[in-house]
Scaffold this motif. Structure first.
Motif, PDB file in Angstrom:
ATOM      1  N   LEU A  39      14.543   1.004  -5.820  1.00 57.00           N
ATOM      2  CA  LEU A  39      13.726   0.234  -4.493  1.00 57.00           C
ATOM      3  C   LEU A  39      14.720  -0.815  -4.206  1.00 57.00           C
ATOM      4  CD1 LEU A  39      11.257   0.155  -2.870  1.00 57.00           C
ATOM      5  CD2 LEU A  39      10.145  -1.406  -4.439  1.00 57.00           C
ATOM      6  N   ILE A  40      15.421  -1.548  -5.025  1.00 55.67           N
ATOM      7  CA  ILE A  40      16.189  -2.555  -4.685  1.00 55.67           C
ATOM      8  C   ILE A  40      17.333  -2.463  -3.491  1.00 55.67           C
ATOM      9  CG2 ILE A  40      17.938  -4.486  -5.557  1.00 55.67           C
ATOM     10  CD1 ILE A  40      16.334  -4.238  -8.253  1.00 55.67           C
ATOM     11  N   PRO A  41      17.921  -1.347  -3.749  1.00 56.72           N
ATOM     12  CA  PRO A  41      18.871  -1.206  -2.656  1.00 56.72           C
ATOM     13  C   PRO A  41      18.396  -0.773  -1.245  1.00 56.72           C
ATOM     14  CG  PRO A  41      19.199   0.614  -4.392  1.00 56.72           C
ATOM     15  CD  PRO A  41      18.402  -0.652  -4.989  1.00 56.72           C
ATOM     16  N   PHE A  42      17.190   0.083  -1.345  1.00 57.23           N
ATOM     17  CA  PHE A  42      16.804   0.415  -0.120  1.00 57.23           C
ATOM     18  C   PHE A  42      15.950  -1.083   0.492  1.00 57.23           C
ATOM     19  CE2 PHE A  42      16.472   4.591  -1.848  1.00 57.23           C
ATOM     20  CZ  PHE A  42      16.641   5.449  -0.828  1.00 57.23           C
ATOM     21  N   LEU A  43      15.516  -1.809  -0.048  1.00 59.49           N
ATOM     22  CA  LEU A  43      15.132  -3.192   0.345  1.00 59.49           C
ATOM     23  C   LEU A  43      16.319  -4.059   0.892  1.00 59.49           C
ATOM     24  CD1 LEU A  43      12.001  -4.160  -1.903  1.00 59.49           C
ATOM     25  CD2 LEU A  43      11.990  -3.329   0.408  1.00 59.49           C
ATOM     26  N   LEU A  44      17.329  -4.024   0.096  1.00 60.58           N
ATOM     27  CA  LEU A  44      18.391  -4.776   0.749  1.00 60.58           C
ATOM     28  C   LEU A  44      18.903  -4.098   1.812  1.00 60.58           C
ATOM     29  CD1 LEU A  44      20.480  -5.199  -2.750  1.00 60.58           C
ATOM     30  CD2 LEU A  44      19.191  -6.899  -1.285  1.00 60.58           C
TER      31      LEU A  44
ATOM     32  N   ASN B 261       8.268  -2.167  10.760  1.00 58.87           N
ATOM     33  CA  ASN B 261       8.964  -0.626  10.849  1.00 58.87           C
ATOM     34  C   ASN B 261      10.178  -0.321   9.992  1.00 58.87           C
ATOM     35  OD1 ASN B 261       6.746   0.067  12.375  1.00 58.87           O
ATOM     36  ND2 ASN B 261       7.965  -0.007  14.403  1.00 58.87           N
ATOM     37  N   ILE B 262      10.928  -1.441  10.060  1.00 62.54           N
ATOM     38  CA  ILE B 262      12.490  -1.271   9.349  1.00 62.54           C
ATOM     39  C   ILE B 262      11.932  -1.112   7.793  1.00 62.54           C
ATOM     40  CG2 ILE B 262      14.397  -2.624   8.686  1.00 62.54           C
ATOM     41  CD1 ILE B 262      14.441  -3.824  11.594  1.00 62.54           C
ATOM     42  N   ILE B 263      11.116  -2.123   7.321  1.00 64.27           N
ATOM     43  CA  ILE B 263      10.852  -2.330   5.910  1.00 64.27           C
ATOM     44  C   ILE B 263       9.852  -1.186   5.416  1.00 64.27           C
ATOM     45  CG2 ILE B 263       9.967  -3.608   4.117  1.00 64.27           C
ATOM     46  CD1 ILE B 263      10.555  -6.101   5.517  1.00 64.27           C
ATOM     47  N   GLY B 264       8.972  -0.699   6.485  1.00 67.60           N
ATOM     48  CA  GLY B 264       7.986   0.306   6.172  1.00 67.60           C
ATOM     49  C   GLY B 264       8.802   1.687   6.042  1.00 67.60           C
ATOM     50  N   ASP B 265       9.696   1.848   6.726  1.00 65.43           N
ATOM     51  CA  ASP B 265      10.604   3.046   6.817  1.00 65.43           C
ATOM     52  C   ASP B 265      11.499   3.155   5.469  1.00 65.43           C
ATOM     53  OD1 ASP B 265       9.336   3.853   9.253  1.00 65.43           O
ATOM     54  OD2 ASP B 265      11.210   3.258  10.384  1.00 65.43           O
ATOM     55  N   ALA B 266      12.008   1.995   5.078  1.00 66.31           N
ATOM     56  CA  ALA B 266      12.785   2.018   3.726  1.00 66.31           C
ATOM     57  C   ALA B 266      12.037   2.237   2.728  1.00 66.31           C
ATOM     58  CB  ALA B 266      13.341   0.501   3.587  1.00 66.31           C
ATOM     59  N   ILE B 267      10.569   1.713   2.600  1.00 62.11           N
ATOM     60  CA  ILE B 267       9.858   2.109   1.521  1.00 62.11           C
ATOM     61  C   ILE B 267       9.486   3.625   1.360  1.00 62.11           C
ATOM     62  CG2 ILE B 267       7.615   1.775   0.386  1.00 62.11           C
ATOM     63  CD1 ILE B 267       7.774  -1.313   1.389  1.00 62.11           C
TER      64      ILE B 267
ATOM     65  N   LEU C 232      10.514   9.060  -1.006  1.00 58.51           N
ATOM     66  CA  LEU C 232      11.175  10.442  -0.865  1.00 58.51           C
ATOM     67  C   LEU C 232      12.215  10.604  -1.961  1.00 58.51           C
ATOM     68  CD1 LEU C 232      11.176  11.012   2.936  1.00 58.51           C
ATOM     69  CD2 LEU C 232       9.857  12.282   1.395  1.00 58.51           C
ATOM     70  N   PHE C 233      13.103   9.591  -1.996  1.00 61.51           N
ATOM     71  CA  PHE C 233      14.342   9.541  -2.996  1.00 61.51           C
ATOM     72  C   PHE C 233      13.798   9.709  -4.279  1.00 61.51           C
ATOM     73  CE2 PHE C 233      18.273   8.814  -5.126  1.00 61.51           C
ATOM     74  CZ  PHE C 233      19.288   8.681  -4.197  1.00 61.51           C
TER      75      PHE C 233
ATOM     76  N   PHE D 171       0.874  -1.085   0.063  1.00 60.58           N
ATOM     77  CA  PHE D 171      -0.040  -0.016  -0.175  1.00 60.58           C
ATOM     78  C   PHE D 171       0.773   1.129   0.085  1.00 60.58           C
ATOM     79  CE2 PHE D 171      -2.127   3.334   2.402  1.00 60.58           C
ATOM     80  CZ  PHE D 171      -3.133   3.808   1.618  1.00 60.58           C
ATOM     81  N   ILE D 172       2.013   1.225   0.593  1.00 60.55           N
ATOM     82  CA  ILE D 172       2.736   2.148   0.851  1.00 60.55           C
ATOM     83  C   ILE D 172       3.539   2.625  -0.615  1.00 60.55           C
ATOM     84  CG2 ILE D 172       5.072   3.407   1.927  1.00 60.55           C
ATOM     85  CD1 ILE D 172       4.703   1.630   4.263  1.00 60.55           C
ATOM     86  N   VAL D 173       3.761   1.587  -1.391  1.00 62.11           N
ATOM     87  CA  VAL D 173       4.319   1.786  -2.689  1.00 62.11           C
ATOM     88  C   VAL D 173       3.180   2.439  -3.735  1.00 62.11           C
ATOM     89  CG1 VAL D 173       5.194   0.571  -4.726  1.00 62.11           C
ATOM     90  CG2 VAL D 173       5.967   0.001  -2.459  1.00 62.11           C
ATOM     91  N   VAL D 174       2.058   1.868  -3.455  1.00 61.94           N
ATOM     92  CA  VAL D 174       0.873   2.266  -4.277  1.00 61.94           C
ATOM     93  C   VAL D 174       0.732   3.703  -3.966  1.00 61.94           C
ATOM     94  CG1 VAL D 174      -1.605   2.097  -4.850  1.00 61.94           C
ATOM     95  CG2 VAL D 174      -0.284   0.040  -4.599  1.00 61.94           C
TER      96      VAL D 174
END
Length: 260
Positions: free
Chosen positions: A45-50, A92-98, A103-104, A14-17
């Motif tokens: 998105l890949i480096p942020f998720l990594l 929270n970790i994955i949500g904050d990364a997304i 923002l980026f 949902f955050i991505v959408v």
């Protein structure tokens, strides 16, 4: 898997959408939503998720698992949901990364040029994280200092794991601050209102950067004294920590006065 999909995977999606809808609704952003920029945005998105998975792995270790157990993350979340704080930390970790990715990506789309957008995004986060040295000090004042005094006066040592993490984070942020300073001094890019120009202007403020480096040094000193001082004398350690905090507040006041 039902709980993982319903309470974790769907909110992340949902955050991505949400970001996509936001970009479609804002005319300047919509104009730059071409195939190249969309590809660049989702590639980012890949480096942020990594990075997020790296911190998830560290969280797993704190709860008695191994980093390899990240492959069983949905299963572990299903088992610990509602019983441990672990699932909330992962969320929270994955949500904050997304959110940070959004923002980026916003900067990239607003620029309209993938390369300049990428550089502008790096500049934006570099300036933010360089200034986070002050945030580390605030965490010390509000949380770590009172907690450390309490443990010292009750005959216990301050929390070693928390202090080691504090020192590590402070060193990373200081490295970013130094990097911003060196780039600003050795680059011909002019200071201006764009994100890269703002980073250059920040890095060229000698007094401000010097004060932040002083604050970083005091943060590091606080961590070292907390870790090893209590082994010699708890009272002297408490006194030394109090002096360090007062020095931090004085430097922070000078930073605020300089910004104003």
């Amino acid at each position: 898997m039902r709980v993982f999909v319903r309470d974790y995977l769907l909110p992340w999606a949902f955050i991505v959408v949400f970001w996509l809808v936001l970009w479609l609704l804002i005319p300047p952003m919509r104009e730059h939503l071409n195939a190249v920029n969309i590809f660049a945005v989702f590639l980012l998105l890949i480096p942020f998720l990594l990075v997020a998975l790296h911190f998830v792995g560290k969280t797993l270790e704190r709860y008695g698992y191994s980093r390899e157990d990240i492959r069983r993350l949905p299963e572990i979340i299903e088992k610990t949901h509602g019983r441990l704080y672990f699932p909330k930390e992962v969320f929270n970790i994955i949500g904050d990364a997304i959110i940070f990715w959004g923002l980026f990506a916003w900067v990239l789309l607003a620029t309209g040029d993938p390369i300049m957008g990428l550089l502008s995004g790096v500049a934006m986060f570099a300036e933010i994280f360089a200034f986070f040295v002050l945030f580390v000090s605030m965490v010390i004042w509000v949380i770590i200092f009172p907690h450390s005094l309490y443990r010292l006066f009750t005959g216990r040592e301050p929390s070693r794991d928390f202090l080691i993490e504090l020192i590590r984070q402070n060193l990373v942020l200081t490295a970013i601050l130094v990097a911003v300073r060196l780039i600003a001094l050795h680059s011909n890019y002019p200071a201006g209102d764009d994100l890269i120009g703002k980073m250059m202007a920040f890095g060229r403020k000698t007094e401000l950067v010097s004060l932040l480096l002083e604050l970083s040094g005091l943060n590091f000193l606080f961590g070292i004294v907390s870790l090893y001082g209590s082994r010699k004398s708890r009272k002297l350690t408490a006194l030394a920590l109090t002096v360090i905090v007062f020095l931090q507040l004085w430097v922070a006041w000078r930073i605020v006065a300089d910004k104003l």
